[in-house]
Structure formats: C-alpha cells, structure tokens
Write a protein that holds these residues in place. Structure first.
Motif, PDB file in Angstrom:
ATOM      1  N   VAL A 222       0.878  -1.170   0.000  1.00 14.96           N
ATOM      2  CA  VAL A 222       0.000   0.000   0.000  1.00 14.96           C
ATOM      3  C   VAL A 222       0.919   1.224   0.000  1.00 14.96           C
ATOM      4  O   VAL A 222       1.597   1.494   0.996  1.00 14.96           O
ATOM      5  N   PRO A 223       0.939   1.993  -1.105  1.00 17.85           N
ATOM      6  CA  PRO A 223       1.919   3.067  -1.236  1.00 17.85           C
ATOM      7  C   PRO A 223       1.581   4.363  -0.501  1.00 17.85           C
ATOM      8  O   PRO A 223       2.320   5.315  -0.589  1.00 17.85           O
ATOM      9  N   TYR A 224       0.489   4.409   0.191  1.00 12.50           N
ATOM     10  CA  TYR A 224       0.109   5.648   0.859  1.00 12.50           C
ATOM     11  C   TYR A 224      -0.530   5.345   2.194  1.00 12.50           C
ATOM     12  O   TYR A 224      -1.002   4.247   2.442  1.00 12.50           O
ATOM     13  N   ARG A 225      -0.545   6.338   3.045  1.00 13.82           N
ATOM     14  CA  ARG A 225      -1.223   6.212   4.327  1.00 13.82           C
ATOM     15  C   ARG A 225      -2.618   6.796   4.168  1.00 13.82           C
ATOM     16  O   ARG A 225      -2.770   7.929   3.724  1.00 13.82           O
ATOM     17  N   ARG A 226      -3.614   6.033   4.524  1.00 10.48           N
ATOM     18  CA  ARG A 226      -4.995   6.490   4.359  1.00 10.48           C
ATOM     19  C   ARG A 226      -5.307   7.664   5.258  1.00 10.48           C
ATOM     20  O   ARG A 226      -4.940   7.681   6.424  1.00 10.48           O
ATOM     21  N   ARG A 227      -6.020   8.630   4.713  1.00 12.08           N
ATOM     22  CA  ARG A 227      -6.540   9.737   5.508  1.00 12.08           C
ATOM     23  C   ARG A 227      -8.045   9.725   5.365  1.00 12.08           C
ATOM     24  O   ARG A 227      -8.575   9.520   4.279  1.00 12.08           O
ATOM     25  N   VAL A 228      -8.714   9.971   6.452  1.00 17.81           N
ATOM     26  CA  VAL A 228     -10.169   9.998   6.428  1.00 17.81           C
ATOM     27  C   VAL A 228     -10.605  11.368   5.912  1.00 17.81           C
ATOM     28  O   VAL A 228     -10.217  12.396   6.472  1.00 17.81           O
ATOM     29  N   PRO A 229     -11.390  11.413   4.836  1.00 22.35           N
ATOM     30  CA  PRO A 229     -11.841  12.705   4.326  1.00 22.35           C
ATOM     31  C   PRO A 229     -12.819  13.356   5.302  1.00 22.35           C
ATOM     32  O   PRO A 229     -13.617  12.679   5.943  1.00 22.35           O
ATOM     33  N   LEU A 230     -12.746  14.669   5.410  1.00 19.59           N
ATOM     34  CA  LEU A 230     -13.638  15.410   6.305  1.00 19.59           C
ATOM     35  C   LEU A 230     -14.906  15.763   5.543  1.00 19.59           C
ATOM     36  O   LEU A 230     -14.888  16.585   4.628  1.00 19.59           O
ATOM     37  N   ASN A 231     -16.003  15.089   5.876  1.00 22.27           N
ATOM     38  CA  ASN A 231     -17.310  15.375   5.282  1.00 22.27           C
ATOM     39  C   ASN A 231     -18.395  15.043   6.311  1.00 22.27           C
ATOM     40  O   ASN A 231     -18.106  14.544   7.391  1.00 22.27           O
ATOM     41  N   ARG A 232     -19.644  15.318   5.965  1.00 18.69           N
ATOM     42  CA  ARG A 232     -20.771  15.092   6.891  1.00 18.69           C
ATOM     43  C   ARG A 232     -20.808  13.664   7.419  1.00 18.69           C
ATOM     44  O   ARG A 232     -20.925  13.418   8.612  1.00 18.69           O
ATOM     45  N   ARG A 233     -20.721  12.724   6.496  1.00 15.10           N
ATOM     46  CA  ARG A 233     -20.826  11.319   6.873  1.00 15.10           C
ATOM     47  C   ARG A 233     -19.729  10.944   7.867  1.00 15.10           C
ATOM     48  O   ARG A 233     -19.967  10.234   8.844  1.00 15.10           O
ATOM     49  N   ALA A 234     -18.516  11.439   7.613  1.00 12.32           N
ATOM     50  CA  ALA A 234     -17.391  11.128   8.484  1.00 12.32           C
ATOM     51  C   ALA A 234     -17.568  11.750   9.869  1.00 12.32           C
ATOM     52  O   ALA A 234     -17.276  11.117  10.888  1.00 12.32           O
TER      53      ALA A 234
ATOM     54  N   ALA B 254     -20.209   9.791  11.735  1.00 10.26           N
ATOM     55  CA  ALA B 254     -19.686   8.494  12.171  1.00 10.26           C
ATOM     56  C   ALA B 254     -18.770   8.676  13.385  1.00 10.26           C
ATOM     57  O   ALA B 254     -18.860   7.920  14.356  1.00 10.26           O
ATOM     58  N   ARG B 255     -17.893   9.677  13.357  1.00  7.63           N
ATOM     59  CA  ARG B 255     -16.983   9.923  14.484  1.00  7.63           C
ATOM     60  C   ARG B 255     -17.757  10.246  15.757  1.00  7.63           C
ATOM     61  O   ARG B 255     -17.435   9.774  16.837  1.00  7.63           O
ATOM     62  N   ASP B 256     -18.817  11.069  15.627  1.00  3.09           N
ATOM     63  CA  ASP B 256     -19.585  11.511  16.788  1.00  3.09           C
ATOM     64  C   ASP B 256     -20.794  10.626  17.088  1.00  3.09           C
ATOM     65  O   ASP B 256     -21.642  10.987  17.904  1.00  3.09           O
ATOM     66  N   ALA B 257     -20.876   9.471  16.436  1.00  5.18           N
ATOM     67  CA  ALA B 257     -21.950   8.490  16.658  1.00  5.18           C
ATOM     68  C   ALA B 257     -23.337   9.088  16.467  1.00  5.18           C
ATOM     69  O   ALA B 257     -24.264   8.744  17.202  1.00  5.18           O
ATOM     70  N   HIS B 258     -23.486  10.001  15.503  1.00  2.00           N
ATOM     71  CA  HIS B 258     -24.772  10.634  15.182  1.00  2.00           C
ATOM     72  C   HIS B 258     -25.411  11.291  16.401  1.00  2.00           C
ATOM     73  O   HIS B 258     -26.630  11.325  16.544  1.00  2.00           O
TER      74      HIS B 258
ATOM     75  N   ALA C  39     -28.118  13.915  16.229  1.00  2.00           N
ATOM     76  CA  ALA C  39     -27.556  15.020  15.443  1.00  2.00           C
ATOM     77  C   ALA C  39     -28.158  15.072  14.041  1.00  2.00           C
ATOM     78  O   ALA C  39     -28.448  14.033  13.449  1.00  2.00           O
ATOM     79  N   GLU C  40     -28.336  16.288  13.536  1.00  2.00           N
ATOM     80  CA  GLU C  40     -28.866  16.496  12.184  1.00  2.00           C
ATOM     81  C   GLU C  40     -27.951  17.374  11.342  1.00  2.00           C
ATOM     82  O   GLU C  40     -28.066  17.392  10.131  1.00  2.00           O
ATOM     83  N   ASN C  41     -27.089  18.154  12.008  1.00  2.00           N
ATOM     84  CA  ASN C  41     -26.242  19.126  11.317  1.00  2.00           C
ATOM     85  C   ASN C  41     -24.802  18.973  11.758  1.00  2.00           C
ATOM     86  O   ASN C  41     -24.514  18.337  12.764  1.00  2.00           O
ATOM     87  N   ILE C  42     -23.913  19.645  11.004  1.00  2.00           N
ATOM     88  CA  ILE C  42     -22.552  19.785  11.501  1.00  2.00           C
ATOM     89  C   ILE C  42     -22.377  21.242  11.910  1.00  2.00           C
ATOM     90  O   ILE C  42     -23.026  22.133  11.375  1.00  2.00           O
ATOM     91  N   ASP C  43     -21.528  21.463  12.905  1.00  2.00           N
ATOM     92  CA  ASP C  43     -21.320  22.804  13.441  1.00  2.00           C
ATOM     93  C   ASP C  43     -19.835  23.084  13.539  1.00  2.00           C
ATOM     94  O   ASP C  43     -19.072  22.223  13.975  1.00  2.00           O
TER      95      ASP C  43
ATOM     96  N   ASN D 283     -12.288  21.340  14.541  1.00  2.00           N
ATOM     97  CA  ASN D 283     -13.204  22.475  14.620  1.00  2.00           C
ATOM     98  C   ASN D 283     -14.624  22.135  14.181  1.00  2.00           C
ATOM     99  O   ASN D 283     -15.480  23.010  14.133  1.00  2.00           O
ATOM    100  N   VAL D 284     -14.899  20.878  13.856  1.00  3.80           N
ATOM    101  CA  VAL D 284     -16.223  20.484  13.359  1.00  3.80           C
ATOM    102  C   VAL D 284     -16.802  19.386  14.247  1.00  3.80           C
ATOM    103  O   VAL D 284     -16.111  18.428  14.583  1.00  3.80           O
ATOM    104  N   VAL D 285     -18.083  19.536  14.629  1.00  3.93           N
ATOM    105  CA  VAL D 285     -18.770  18.528  15.430  1.00  3.93           C
ATOM    106  C   VAL D 285     -20.184  18.316  14.886  1.00  3.93           C
ATOM    107  O   VAL D 285     -20.721  19.157  14.170  1.00  3.93           O
ATOM    108  N   ALA D 286     -20.784  17.202  15.265  1.00  6.03           N
ATOM    109  CA  ALA D 286     -22.185  16.944  14.939  1.00  6.03           C
ATOM    110  C   ALA D 286     -23.049  17.672  15.964  1.00  6.03           C
ATOM    111  O   ALA D 286     -22.693  17.757  17.140  1.00  6.03           O
ATOM    112  N   ALA D 287     -24.168  18.232  15.506  1.00  7.62           N
ATOM    113  CA  ALA D 287     -25.051  18.981  16.408  1.00  7.62           C
ATOM    114  C   ALA D 287     -26.507  18.776  16.014  1.00  7.62           C
ATOM    115  O   ALA D 287     -26.819  18.547  14.847  1.00  7.62           O
ATOM    116  N   CYS D 288     -27.386  18.880  16.996  1.00  6.98           N
ATOM    117  CA  CYS D 288     -28.826  18.835  16.703  1.00  6.98           C
ATOM    118  C   CYS D 288     -29.239  20.223  16.195  1.00  6.98           C
ATOM    119  O   CYS D 288     -28.505  21.203  16.360  1.00  6.98           O
ATOM    120  N   ARG D 289     -30.391  20.299  15.608  1.00 15.49           N
ATOM    121  CA  ARG D 289     -30.863  21.567  15.045  1.00 15.49           C
ATOM    122  C   ARG D 289     -31.023  22.632  16.127  1.00 15.49           C
ATOM    123  O   ARG D 289     -30.653  23.785  15.942  1.00 15.49           O
TER     124      ARG D 289
END
Length: 178
Positions: free
Chosen positions: A74-86, A89-93, A102-106, A121-127
C-alpha cells in the motif's frame, strides 16, 4: 411506486474485512467478492458467519474476515476525508452539545469568524443547539462540548466507510481503530 408492485426488504449486504498477508487491515468488500477471492485461492478464510453460499458443486461459509495469501504493498497512508458522513460516524450521530440525535454539523469557531474546516473544529449537532449557538463560539453561547473533537485515528477510514460500528469479529484485527 406503481400499483401491483410490492416493496421487497432485503437484509443488508454482508461484508468482509480484507487483511493483508501481514494481518494489516486493507479494505472492506462484499461477502460475495470475498468468496470469489477464496475460491480463486487468492485469500484464506479467517472468520466466518453462520451462513453459507451454495452452488451446485460447492458450499462456502459466508466470510467475515479473510487474509490475502500474497502481500499487497500500500503506497500511501490512508486519511479519512472530512465530510458530513465522516463527522456523524466519528460523533456516533449524537449532538456534541446535548447528546440528542444530530442532524447538522457545526463549526466550533464559526468560519465567518476565522474558524477552519478541520477535524478539530467540526462537530455533529442537533438543530436546536446549532440554532442556539448561531454565529458564536460555544463560550459566547454558554454551551459546552461533551468531548473535544479530533481526527479519526489510523483505521478511522473503516468506521467512516461502514457508517456504523464494524462486525464484532473484526475488532481483534483492528487494534488502532477509532
């Protein structure tokens, strides 16, 4: 939906963890793809489920974990892309301010005030909490984070890709997951 058609609910597709020859996690594939790797003698079965795939001449247990017989570089080290789904998943919805679903990101420090779009600087948040906080920092809004956000560790790509906790049989092969 047209009349006369019935909604067919099927079980989610079974998945298998693929390990390199050195037992390092490489990827997650469908159980069907894992069976093909087993039948072609490209991999060996490490863990299986209690079901089997059957054909006229062959019966193969549904794999849960397989190991490739040849090492794959494996020629590279995987990085997790920063997006809503990620982030979800990190904050367990869960809202990181009040623990509601949670419904939004903040952005903790709003982007309009110089905050960056980074894992820290990004977390999952309810409306409700997202609206209450608005364009302020948590301190200015008299709110507290339940835990400090951070980037997922080495095998975080797996948790994000699945969107749910992995099969319990995989934990023995994921020492740094999370």
């Amino acid at each position: 939906m047209a009349l006369g058609r019935r909604l067919v609910r099927s079980r989610p597709m079974a998945q298998a963890l693929v390990l390199n020859a050195t037992y390092e996690p490489l990827s997650v594939v469908s159980a069907r793809r894992a069976v093909v790797l087993l039948v072609r003698n490209k991999a060996e079965l490490i863990e299986s489920k209690d079901r089997t795939f059957r054909s006229e001449k062959l019966s193969v247990p549904v794999p849960s974990v397989i190991r490739l017989l040849r090492y794959v570089r494996v020629p590279y080290r995987r990085r997790v892309p920063l997006n809503r789904r990620a982030v979800f998943a990190r904050d367990a919805h869960t809202c990181q301010y009040c623990a509601a679903p949670a419904e939004n990101i903040d952005h903790i420090v709003p982007r309009s005030r110089g905050g960056s779009h980074t894992w820290e600087n990004v977390v999952a948040a309810c409306r409700r909490c997202n609206t209450k906080k608005g364009d302020r920092t948590p301190g200015e809004a008299s709110m507290r984070l339940r835990r400090s956000p951070r980037a997922p560790r080495e095998h975080g790509w797996l948790l994000v890709g699945l969107g749910a906790p992995p099969d319990p049989t995989w934990w023995a092969y994921l020492p740094a997951a999370g």
